[in-house]
Design a protein around this motif. Structure first.
Motif, PDB file in Angstrom:
ATOM      1  N   GLU A  42       1.969 -25.025  -7.526  1.00 29.60           N
ATOM      2  CA  GLU A  42       0.750 -25.679  -7.050  1.00 29.60           C
ATOM      3  C   GLU A  42      -0.487 -24.842  -7.321  1.00 29.60           C
ATOM      4  O   GLU A  42      -1.575 -25.370  -7.525  1.00 29.60           O
ATOM      5  N   LYS A  43      -0.334 -23.526  -7.325  1.00 28.73           N
ATOM      6  CA  LYS A  43      -1.461 -22.640  -7.600  1.00 28.73           C
ATOM      7  C   LYS A  43      -1.695 -22.456  -9.102  1.00 28.73           C
ATOM      8  O   LYS A  43      -2.672 -21.824  -9.500  1.00 28.73           O
ATOM      9  N   GLY A  44      -0.796 -23.000  -9.921  1.00 25.59           N
ATOM     10  CA  GLY A  44      -0.948 -22.883 -11.368  1.00 25.59           C
ATOM     11  C   GLY A  44      -0.437 -21.583 -11.934  1.00 25.59           C
ATOM     12  O   GLY A  44      -0.601 -21.313 -13.128  1.00 25.59           O
ATOM     13  N   GLU A  45       0.224 -20.752 -11.110  1.00 30.84           N
ATOM     14  CA  GLU A  45       0.757 -19.497 -11.617  1.00 30.84           C
ATOM     15  C   GLU A  45       1.998 -19.725 -12.465  1.00 30.84           C
ATOM     16  O   GLU A  45       2.364 -18.887 -13.292  1.00 30.84           O
ATOM     17  N   ILE A  46       2.671 -20.819 -12.226  1.00 30.93           N
ATOM     18  CA  ILE A  46       3.711 -21.307 -13.129  1.00 30.93           C
ATOM     19  C   ILE A  46       3.168 -22.600 -13.708  1.00 30.93           C
ATOM     20  O   ILE A  46       3.029 -23.588 -13.004  1.00 30.93           O
ATOM     21  N   GLY A  47       2.819 -22.586 -14.978  1.00 33.50           N
ATOM     22  CA  GLY A  47       2.119 -23.718 -15.573  1.00 33.50           C
ATOM     23  C   GLY A  47       3.007 -24.893 -15.892  1.00 33.50           C
ATOM     24  O   GLY A  47       4.236 -24.776 -16.015  1.00 33.50           O
ATOM     25  N   VAL A  48       2.362 -26.063 -16.029  1.00 36.39           N
ATOM     26  CA  VAL A  48       3.069 -27.275 -16.449  1.00 36.39           C
ATOM     27  C   VAL A  48       3.719 -27.018 -17.811  1.00 36.39           C
ATOM     28  O   VAL A  48       3.087 -26.509 -18.723  1.00 36.39           O
ATOM     29  N   GLY A  49       4.994 -27.352 -17.928  1.00 42.14           N
ATOM     30  CA  GLY A  49       5.732 -27.136 -19.172  1.00 42.14           C
ATOM     31  C   GLY A  49       6.524 -25.846 -19.191  1.00 42.14           C
ATOM     32  O   GLY A  49       7.380 -25.654 -20.065  1.00 42.14           O
ATOM     33  N   SER A  50       6.250 -24.939 -18.245  1.00 40.83           N
ATOM     34  CA  SER A  50       7.007 -23.689 -18.183  1.00 40.83           C
ATOM     35  C   SER A  50       8.473 -23.988 -17.909  1.00 40.83           C
ATOM     36  O   SER A  50       8.816 -24.909 -17.167  1.00 40.83           O
ATOM     37  N   ARG A  51       9.354 -23.204 -18.495  1.00 45.50           N
ATOM     38  CA  ARG A  51      10.786 -23.405 -18.330  1.00 45.50           C
ATOM     39  C   ARG A  51      11.330 -22.437 -17.292  1.00 45.50           C
ATOM     40  O   ARG A  51      11.029 -21.246 -17.329  1.00 45.50           O
ATOM     41  N   ILE A  52      12.117 -22.961 -16.366  1.00 40.78           N
ATOM     42  CA  ILE A  52      12.760 -22.142 -15.341  1.00 40.78           C
ATOM     43  C   ILE A  52      14.093 -21.647 -15.891  1.00 40.78           C
ATOM     44  O   ILE A  52      14.858 -22.417 -16.481  1.00 40.78           O
ATOM     45  N   GLU A  53      14.385 -20.372 -15.712  1.00 40.12           N
ATOM     46  CA  GLU A  53      15.632 -19.820 -16.227  1.00 40.12           C
ATOM     47  C   GLU A  53      16.833 -20.520 -15.609  1.00 40.12           C
ATOM     48  O   GLU A  53      16.738 -21.138 -14.555  1.00 40.12           O
ATOM     49  N   ASN A  54      17.983 -20.432 -16.268  1.00 37.32           N
ATOM     50  CA  ASN A  54      19.154 -21.173 -15.813  1.00 37.32           C
ATOM     51  C   ASN A  54      19.647 -20.655 -14.460  1.00 37.32           C
ATOM     52  O   ASN A  54      19.305 -19.558 -14.021  1.00 37.32           O
ATOM     53  N   GLU A  55      20.440 -21.488 -13.802  1.00 31.40           N
ATOM     54  CA  GLU A  55      20.854 -21.217 -12.432  1.00 31.40           C
ATOM     55  C   GLU A  55      21.631 -19.908 -12.303  1.00 31.40           C
ATOM     56  O   GLU A  55      21.475 -19.182 -11.316  1.00 31.40           O
ATOM     57  N   VAL A  56      22.461 -19.599 -13.298  1.00 31.02           N
ATOM     58  CA  VAL A  56      23.260 -18.382 -13.229  1.00 31.02           C
ATOM     59  C   VAL A  56      22.361 -17.149 -13.237  1.00 31.02           C
ATOM     60  O   VAL A  56      22.493 -16.256 -12.389  1.00 31.02           O
ATOM     61  N   ASP A  57      21.435 -17.096 -14.191  1.00 24.67           N
ATOM     62  CA  ASP A  57      20.531 -15.943 -14.279  1.00 24.67           C
ATOM     63  C   ASP A  57      19.609 -15.874 -13.071  1.00 24.67           C
ATOM     64  O   ASP A  57      19.307 -14.796 -12.560  1.00 24.67           O
ATOM     65  N   LEU A  58      19.137 -17.047 -12.628  1.00 24.77           N
ATOM     66  CA  LEU A  58      18.236 -17.091 -11.480  1.00 24.77           C
ATOM     67  C   LEU A  58      18.944 -16.607 -10.218  1.00 24.77           C
ATOM     68  O   LEU A  58      18.395 -15.830  -9.439  1.00 24.77           O
ATOM     69  N   ALA A  59      20.183 -17.051 -10.036  1.00 24.06           N
ATOM     70  CA  ALA A  59      20.951 -16.634  -8.864  1.00 24.06           C
ATOM     71  C   ALA A  59      21.203 -15.131  -8.884  1.00 24.06           C
ATOM     72  O   ALA A  59      21.085 -14.448  -7.864  1.00 24.06           O
ATOM     73  N   GLU A  60      21.523 -14.610 -10.055  1.00 27.01           N
ATOM     74  CA  GLU A  60      21.780 -13.173 -10.171  1.00 27.01           C
ATOM     75  C   GLU A  60      20.514 -12.368  -9.893  1.00 27.01           C
ATOM     76  O   GLU A  60      20.543 -11.337  -9.208  1.00 27.01           O
ATOM     77  N   ARG A  61      19.380 -12.844 -10.387  1.00 21.15           N
ATOM     78  CA  ARG A  61      18.119 -12.138 -10.180  1.00 21.15           C
ATOM     79  C   ARG A  61      17.759 -12.107  -8.692  1.00 21.15           C
ATOM     80  O   ARG A  61      17.233 -11.115  -8.184  1.00 21.15           O
ATOM     81  N   LEU A  62      18.035 -13.219  -7.993  1.00 18.01           N
ATOM     82  CA  LEU A  62      17.694 -13.308  -6.578  1.00 18.01           C
ATOM     83  C   LEU A  62      18.698 -12.602  -5.680  1.00 18.01           C
ATOM     84  O   LEU A  62      18.376 -12.215  -4.558  1.00 18.01           O
ATOM     85  N   GLY A  63      19.937 -12.492  -6.167  1.00 22.34           N
ATOM     86  CA  GLY A  63      20.969 -11.956  -5.301  1.00 22.34           C
ATOM     87  C   GLY A  63      21.474 -12.992  -4.319  1.00 22.34           C
ATOM     88  O   GLY A  63      21.972 -12.652  -3.239  1.00 22.34           O
ATOM     89  N   VAL A  64      21.324 -14.283  -4.682  1.00 22.99           N
ATOM     90  CA  VAL A  64      21.849 -15.369  -3.859  1.00 22.99           C
ATOM     91  C   VAL A  64      22.903 -16.100  -4.667  1.00 22.99           C
ATOM     92  O   VAL A  64      23.074 -15.869  -5.865  1.00 22.99           O
ATOM     93  N   SER A  65      23.631 -16.979  -3.991  1.00 15.74           N
ATOM     94  CA  SER A  65      24.707 -17.690  -4.679  1.00 15.74           C
ATOM     95  C   SER A  65      24.158 -18.755  -5.615  1.00 15.74           C
ATOM     96  O   SER A  65      23.021 -19.226  -5.465  1.00 15.74           O
TER      97      SER A  65
END
Length: 258
Positions: A42-65
């Motif tokens: 909403e603040k535009g820090e992640i712009g329209v069209g930006s790609r979110i990393e896949n769930e496996v990498d995202l989960a590992e980065r966060l340390g959540v399941s």
């Protein structure tokens, strides 16, 4: 319960500040992840069209399941902020405008959210109050009121189609005034400060005219809001009947236990 705070999250290919989740909080982890990402979108820090990393990498980065991450992503997909595309992954689409349910105008909320409001005045005239308007404003049916129809933009996108009725002795307004400022700001400048309101929020399908005006498909979902606002003395100041693009807009309600 562990007091450890997870490692920061960033989104590849986008200059995003780190996001953290707090394991000591009673708020579910998936909701923390989702709301942090939503704020950045909403603040535009992640712009329209930006790609979110896949769930496996995202989960590992966060340390959540991975299920926690999947649920957070799905939450944002359901809210229309992310979209899954085959062969591409999960991308950011146009963020919705989140509006807290409080006594403020859409113009004020868009300014506060740095969403560059713009107004097109579609109609401005004096009409006799219909039964519904007269009841809302607590005046006699047929009493003259100023009728206003506006199309409100957030940036370059049409967001809301707004109809308002105001007693003629409350506000003397021009098209230029309405194009440059929000209605509540104009009321405050005239010495009439809205202090209390009744508000009903609903939903329905867009008519052909509404869909064309709001750049939506016929039958698309619209949020509706009907509101009457009074000043501190109990005098009715304005009656409004507005429709909003459900794909670009949501109301936010904060609840707490008594």
């Amino acid at each position: 319960m562990s007091s450890e705070v997870s490692r920061p999250l960033s989104v590849p290919r986008s200059p995003v500040r780190p996001v953290e989740v707090d394991r000591t909080s009673p708020v579910p982890l998936y909701y923390q992840v989702a709301t942090r990402l939503q704020e950045l979108i909403e603040k535009g820090e992640i712009g329209v069209g930006s790609r979110i990393e896949n769930e496996v990498d995202l989960a590992e980065r966060l340390g959540v399941s991975r299920p926690t991450t999947r649920r957070a992503i799905q939450y944002l997909v359901e809210r229309g902020m992310l979209v899954r595309k085959r062969g591409v992954g999960t991308q950011v689409v146009h963020p919705k405008v989140r509006r807290p349910v409080e006594l403020s105008s859409l113009y004020d909320d868009l300014v506060a959210g740095d969403r560059a409001p713009r107004t097109e005045v579609l109609d401005l005239r004096v009409i006799p109050a219909t039964d519904a308007i007269a009841t809302a404003l607590e005046i006699t049916e047929g009493t003259e009121v100023t009728w206003i129809e506006r199309l409100r933009y957030a940036g370059d996108e049409p967001l809301a189609l707004m109809h308002n009725a105001i007693p003629t002795d409350v506000l003397d307004v021009t098209r230029e005034d309405l194009a440059d400022r929000g209605l509540y700001e104009l009321l405050r400048r005239a010495g009439h400060v809205p202090r209390i309101a009744t508000q009903v929020i609903g939903a329905r399908s867009a008519t052909a005219i509404e869909a064309r005006t709001l750049s939506e498909k016929r039958g698309s979902s619209l949020l509706t809001m009907v509101r009457t606002a009074w000043d501190a003395t109990g005098r009715a100041l304005e009656y409004g009947s507005h429709v909003y693009r459900a794909s670009r807009y949501s109301f936010e309600i904060n609840l707490s236990a008594g």
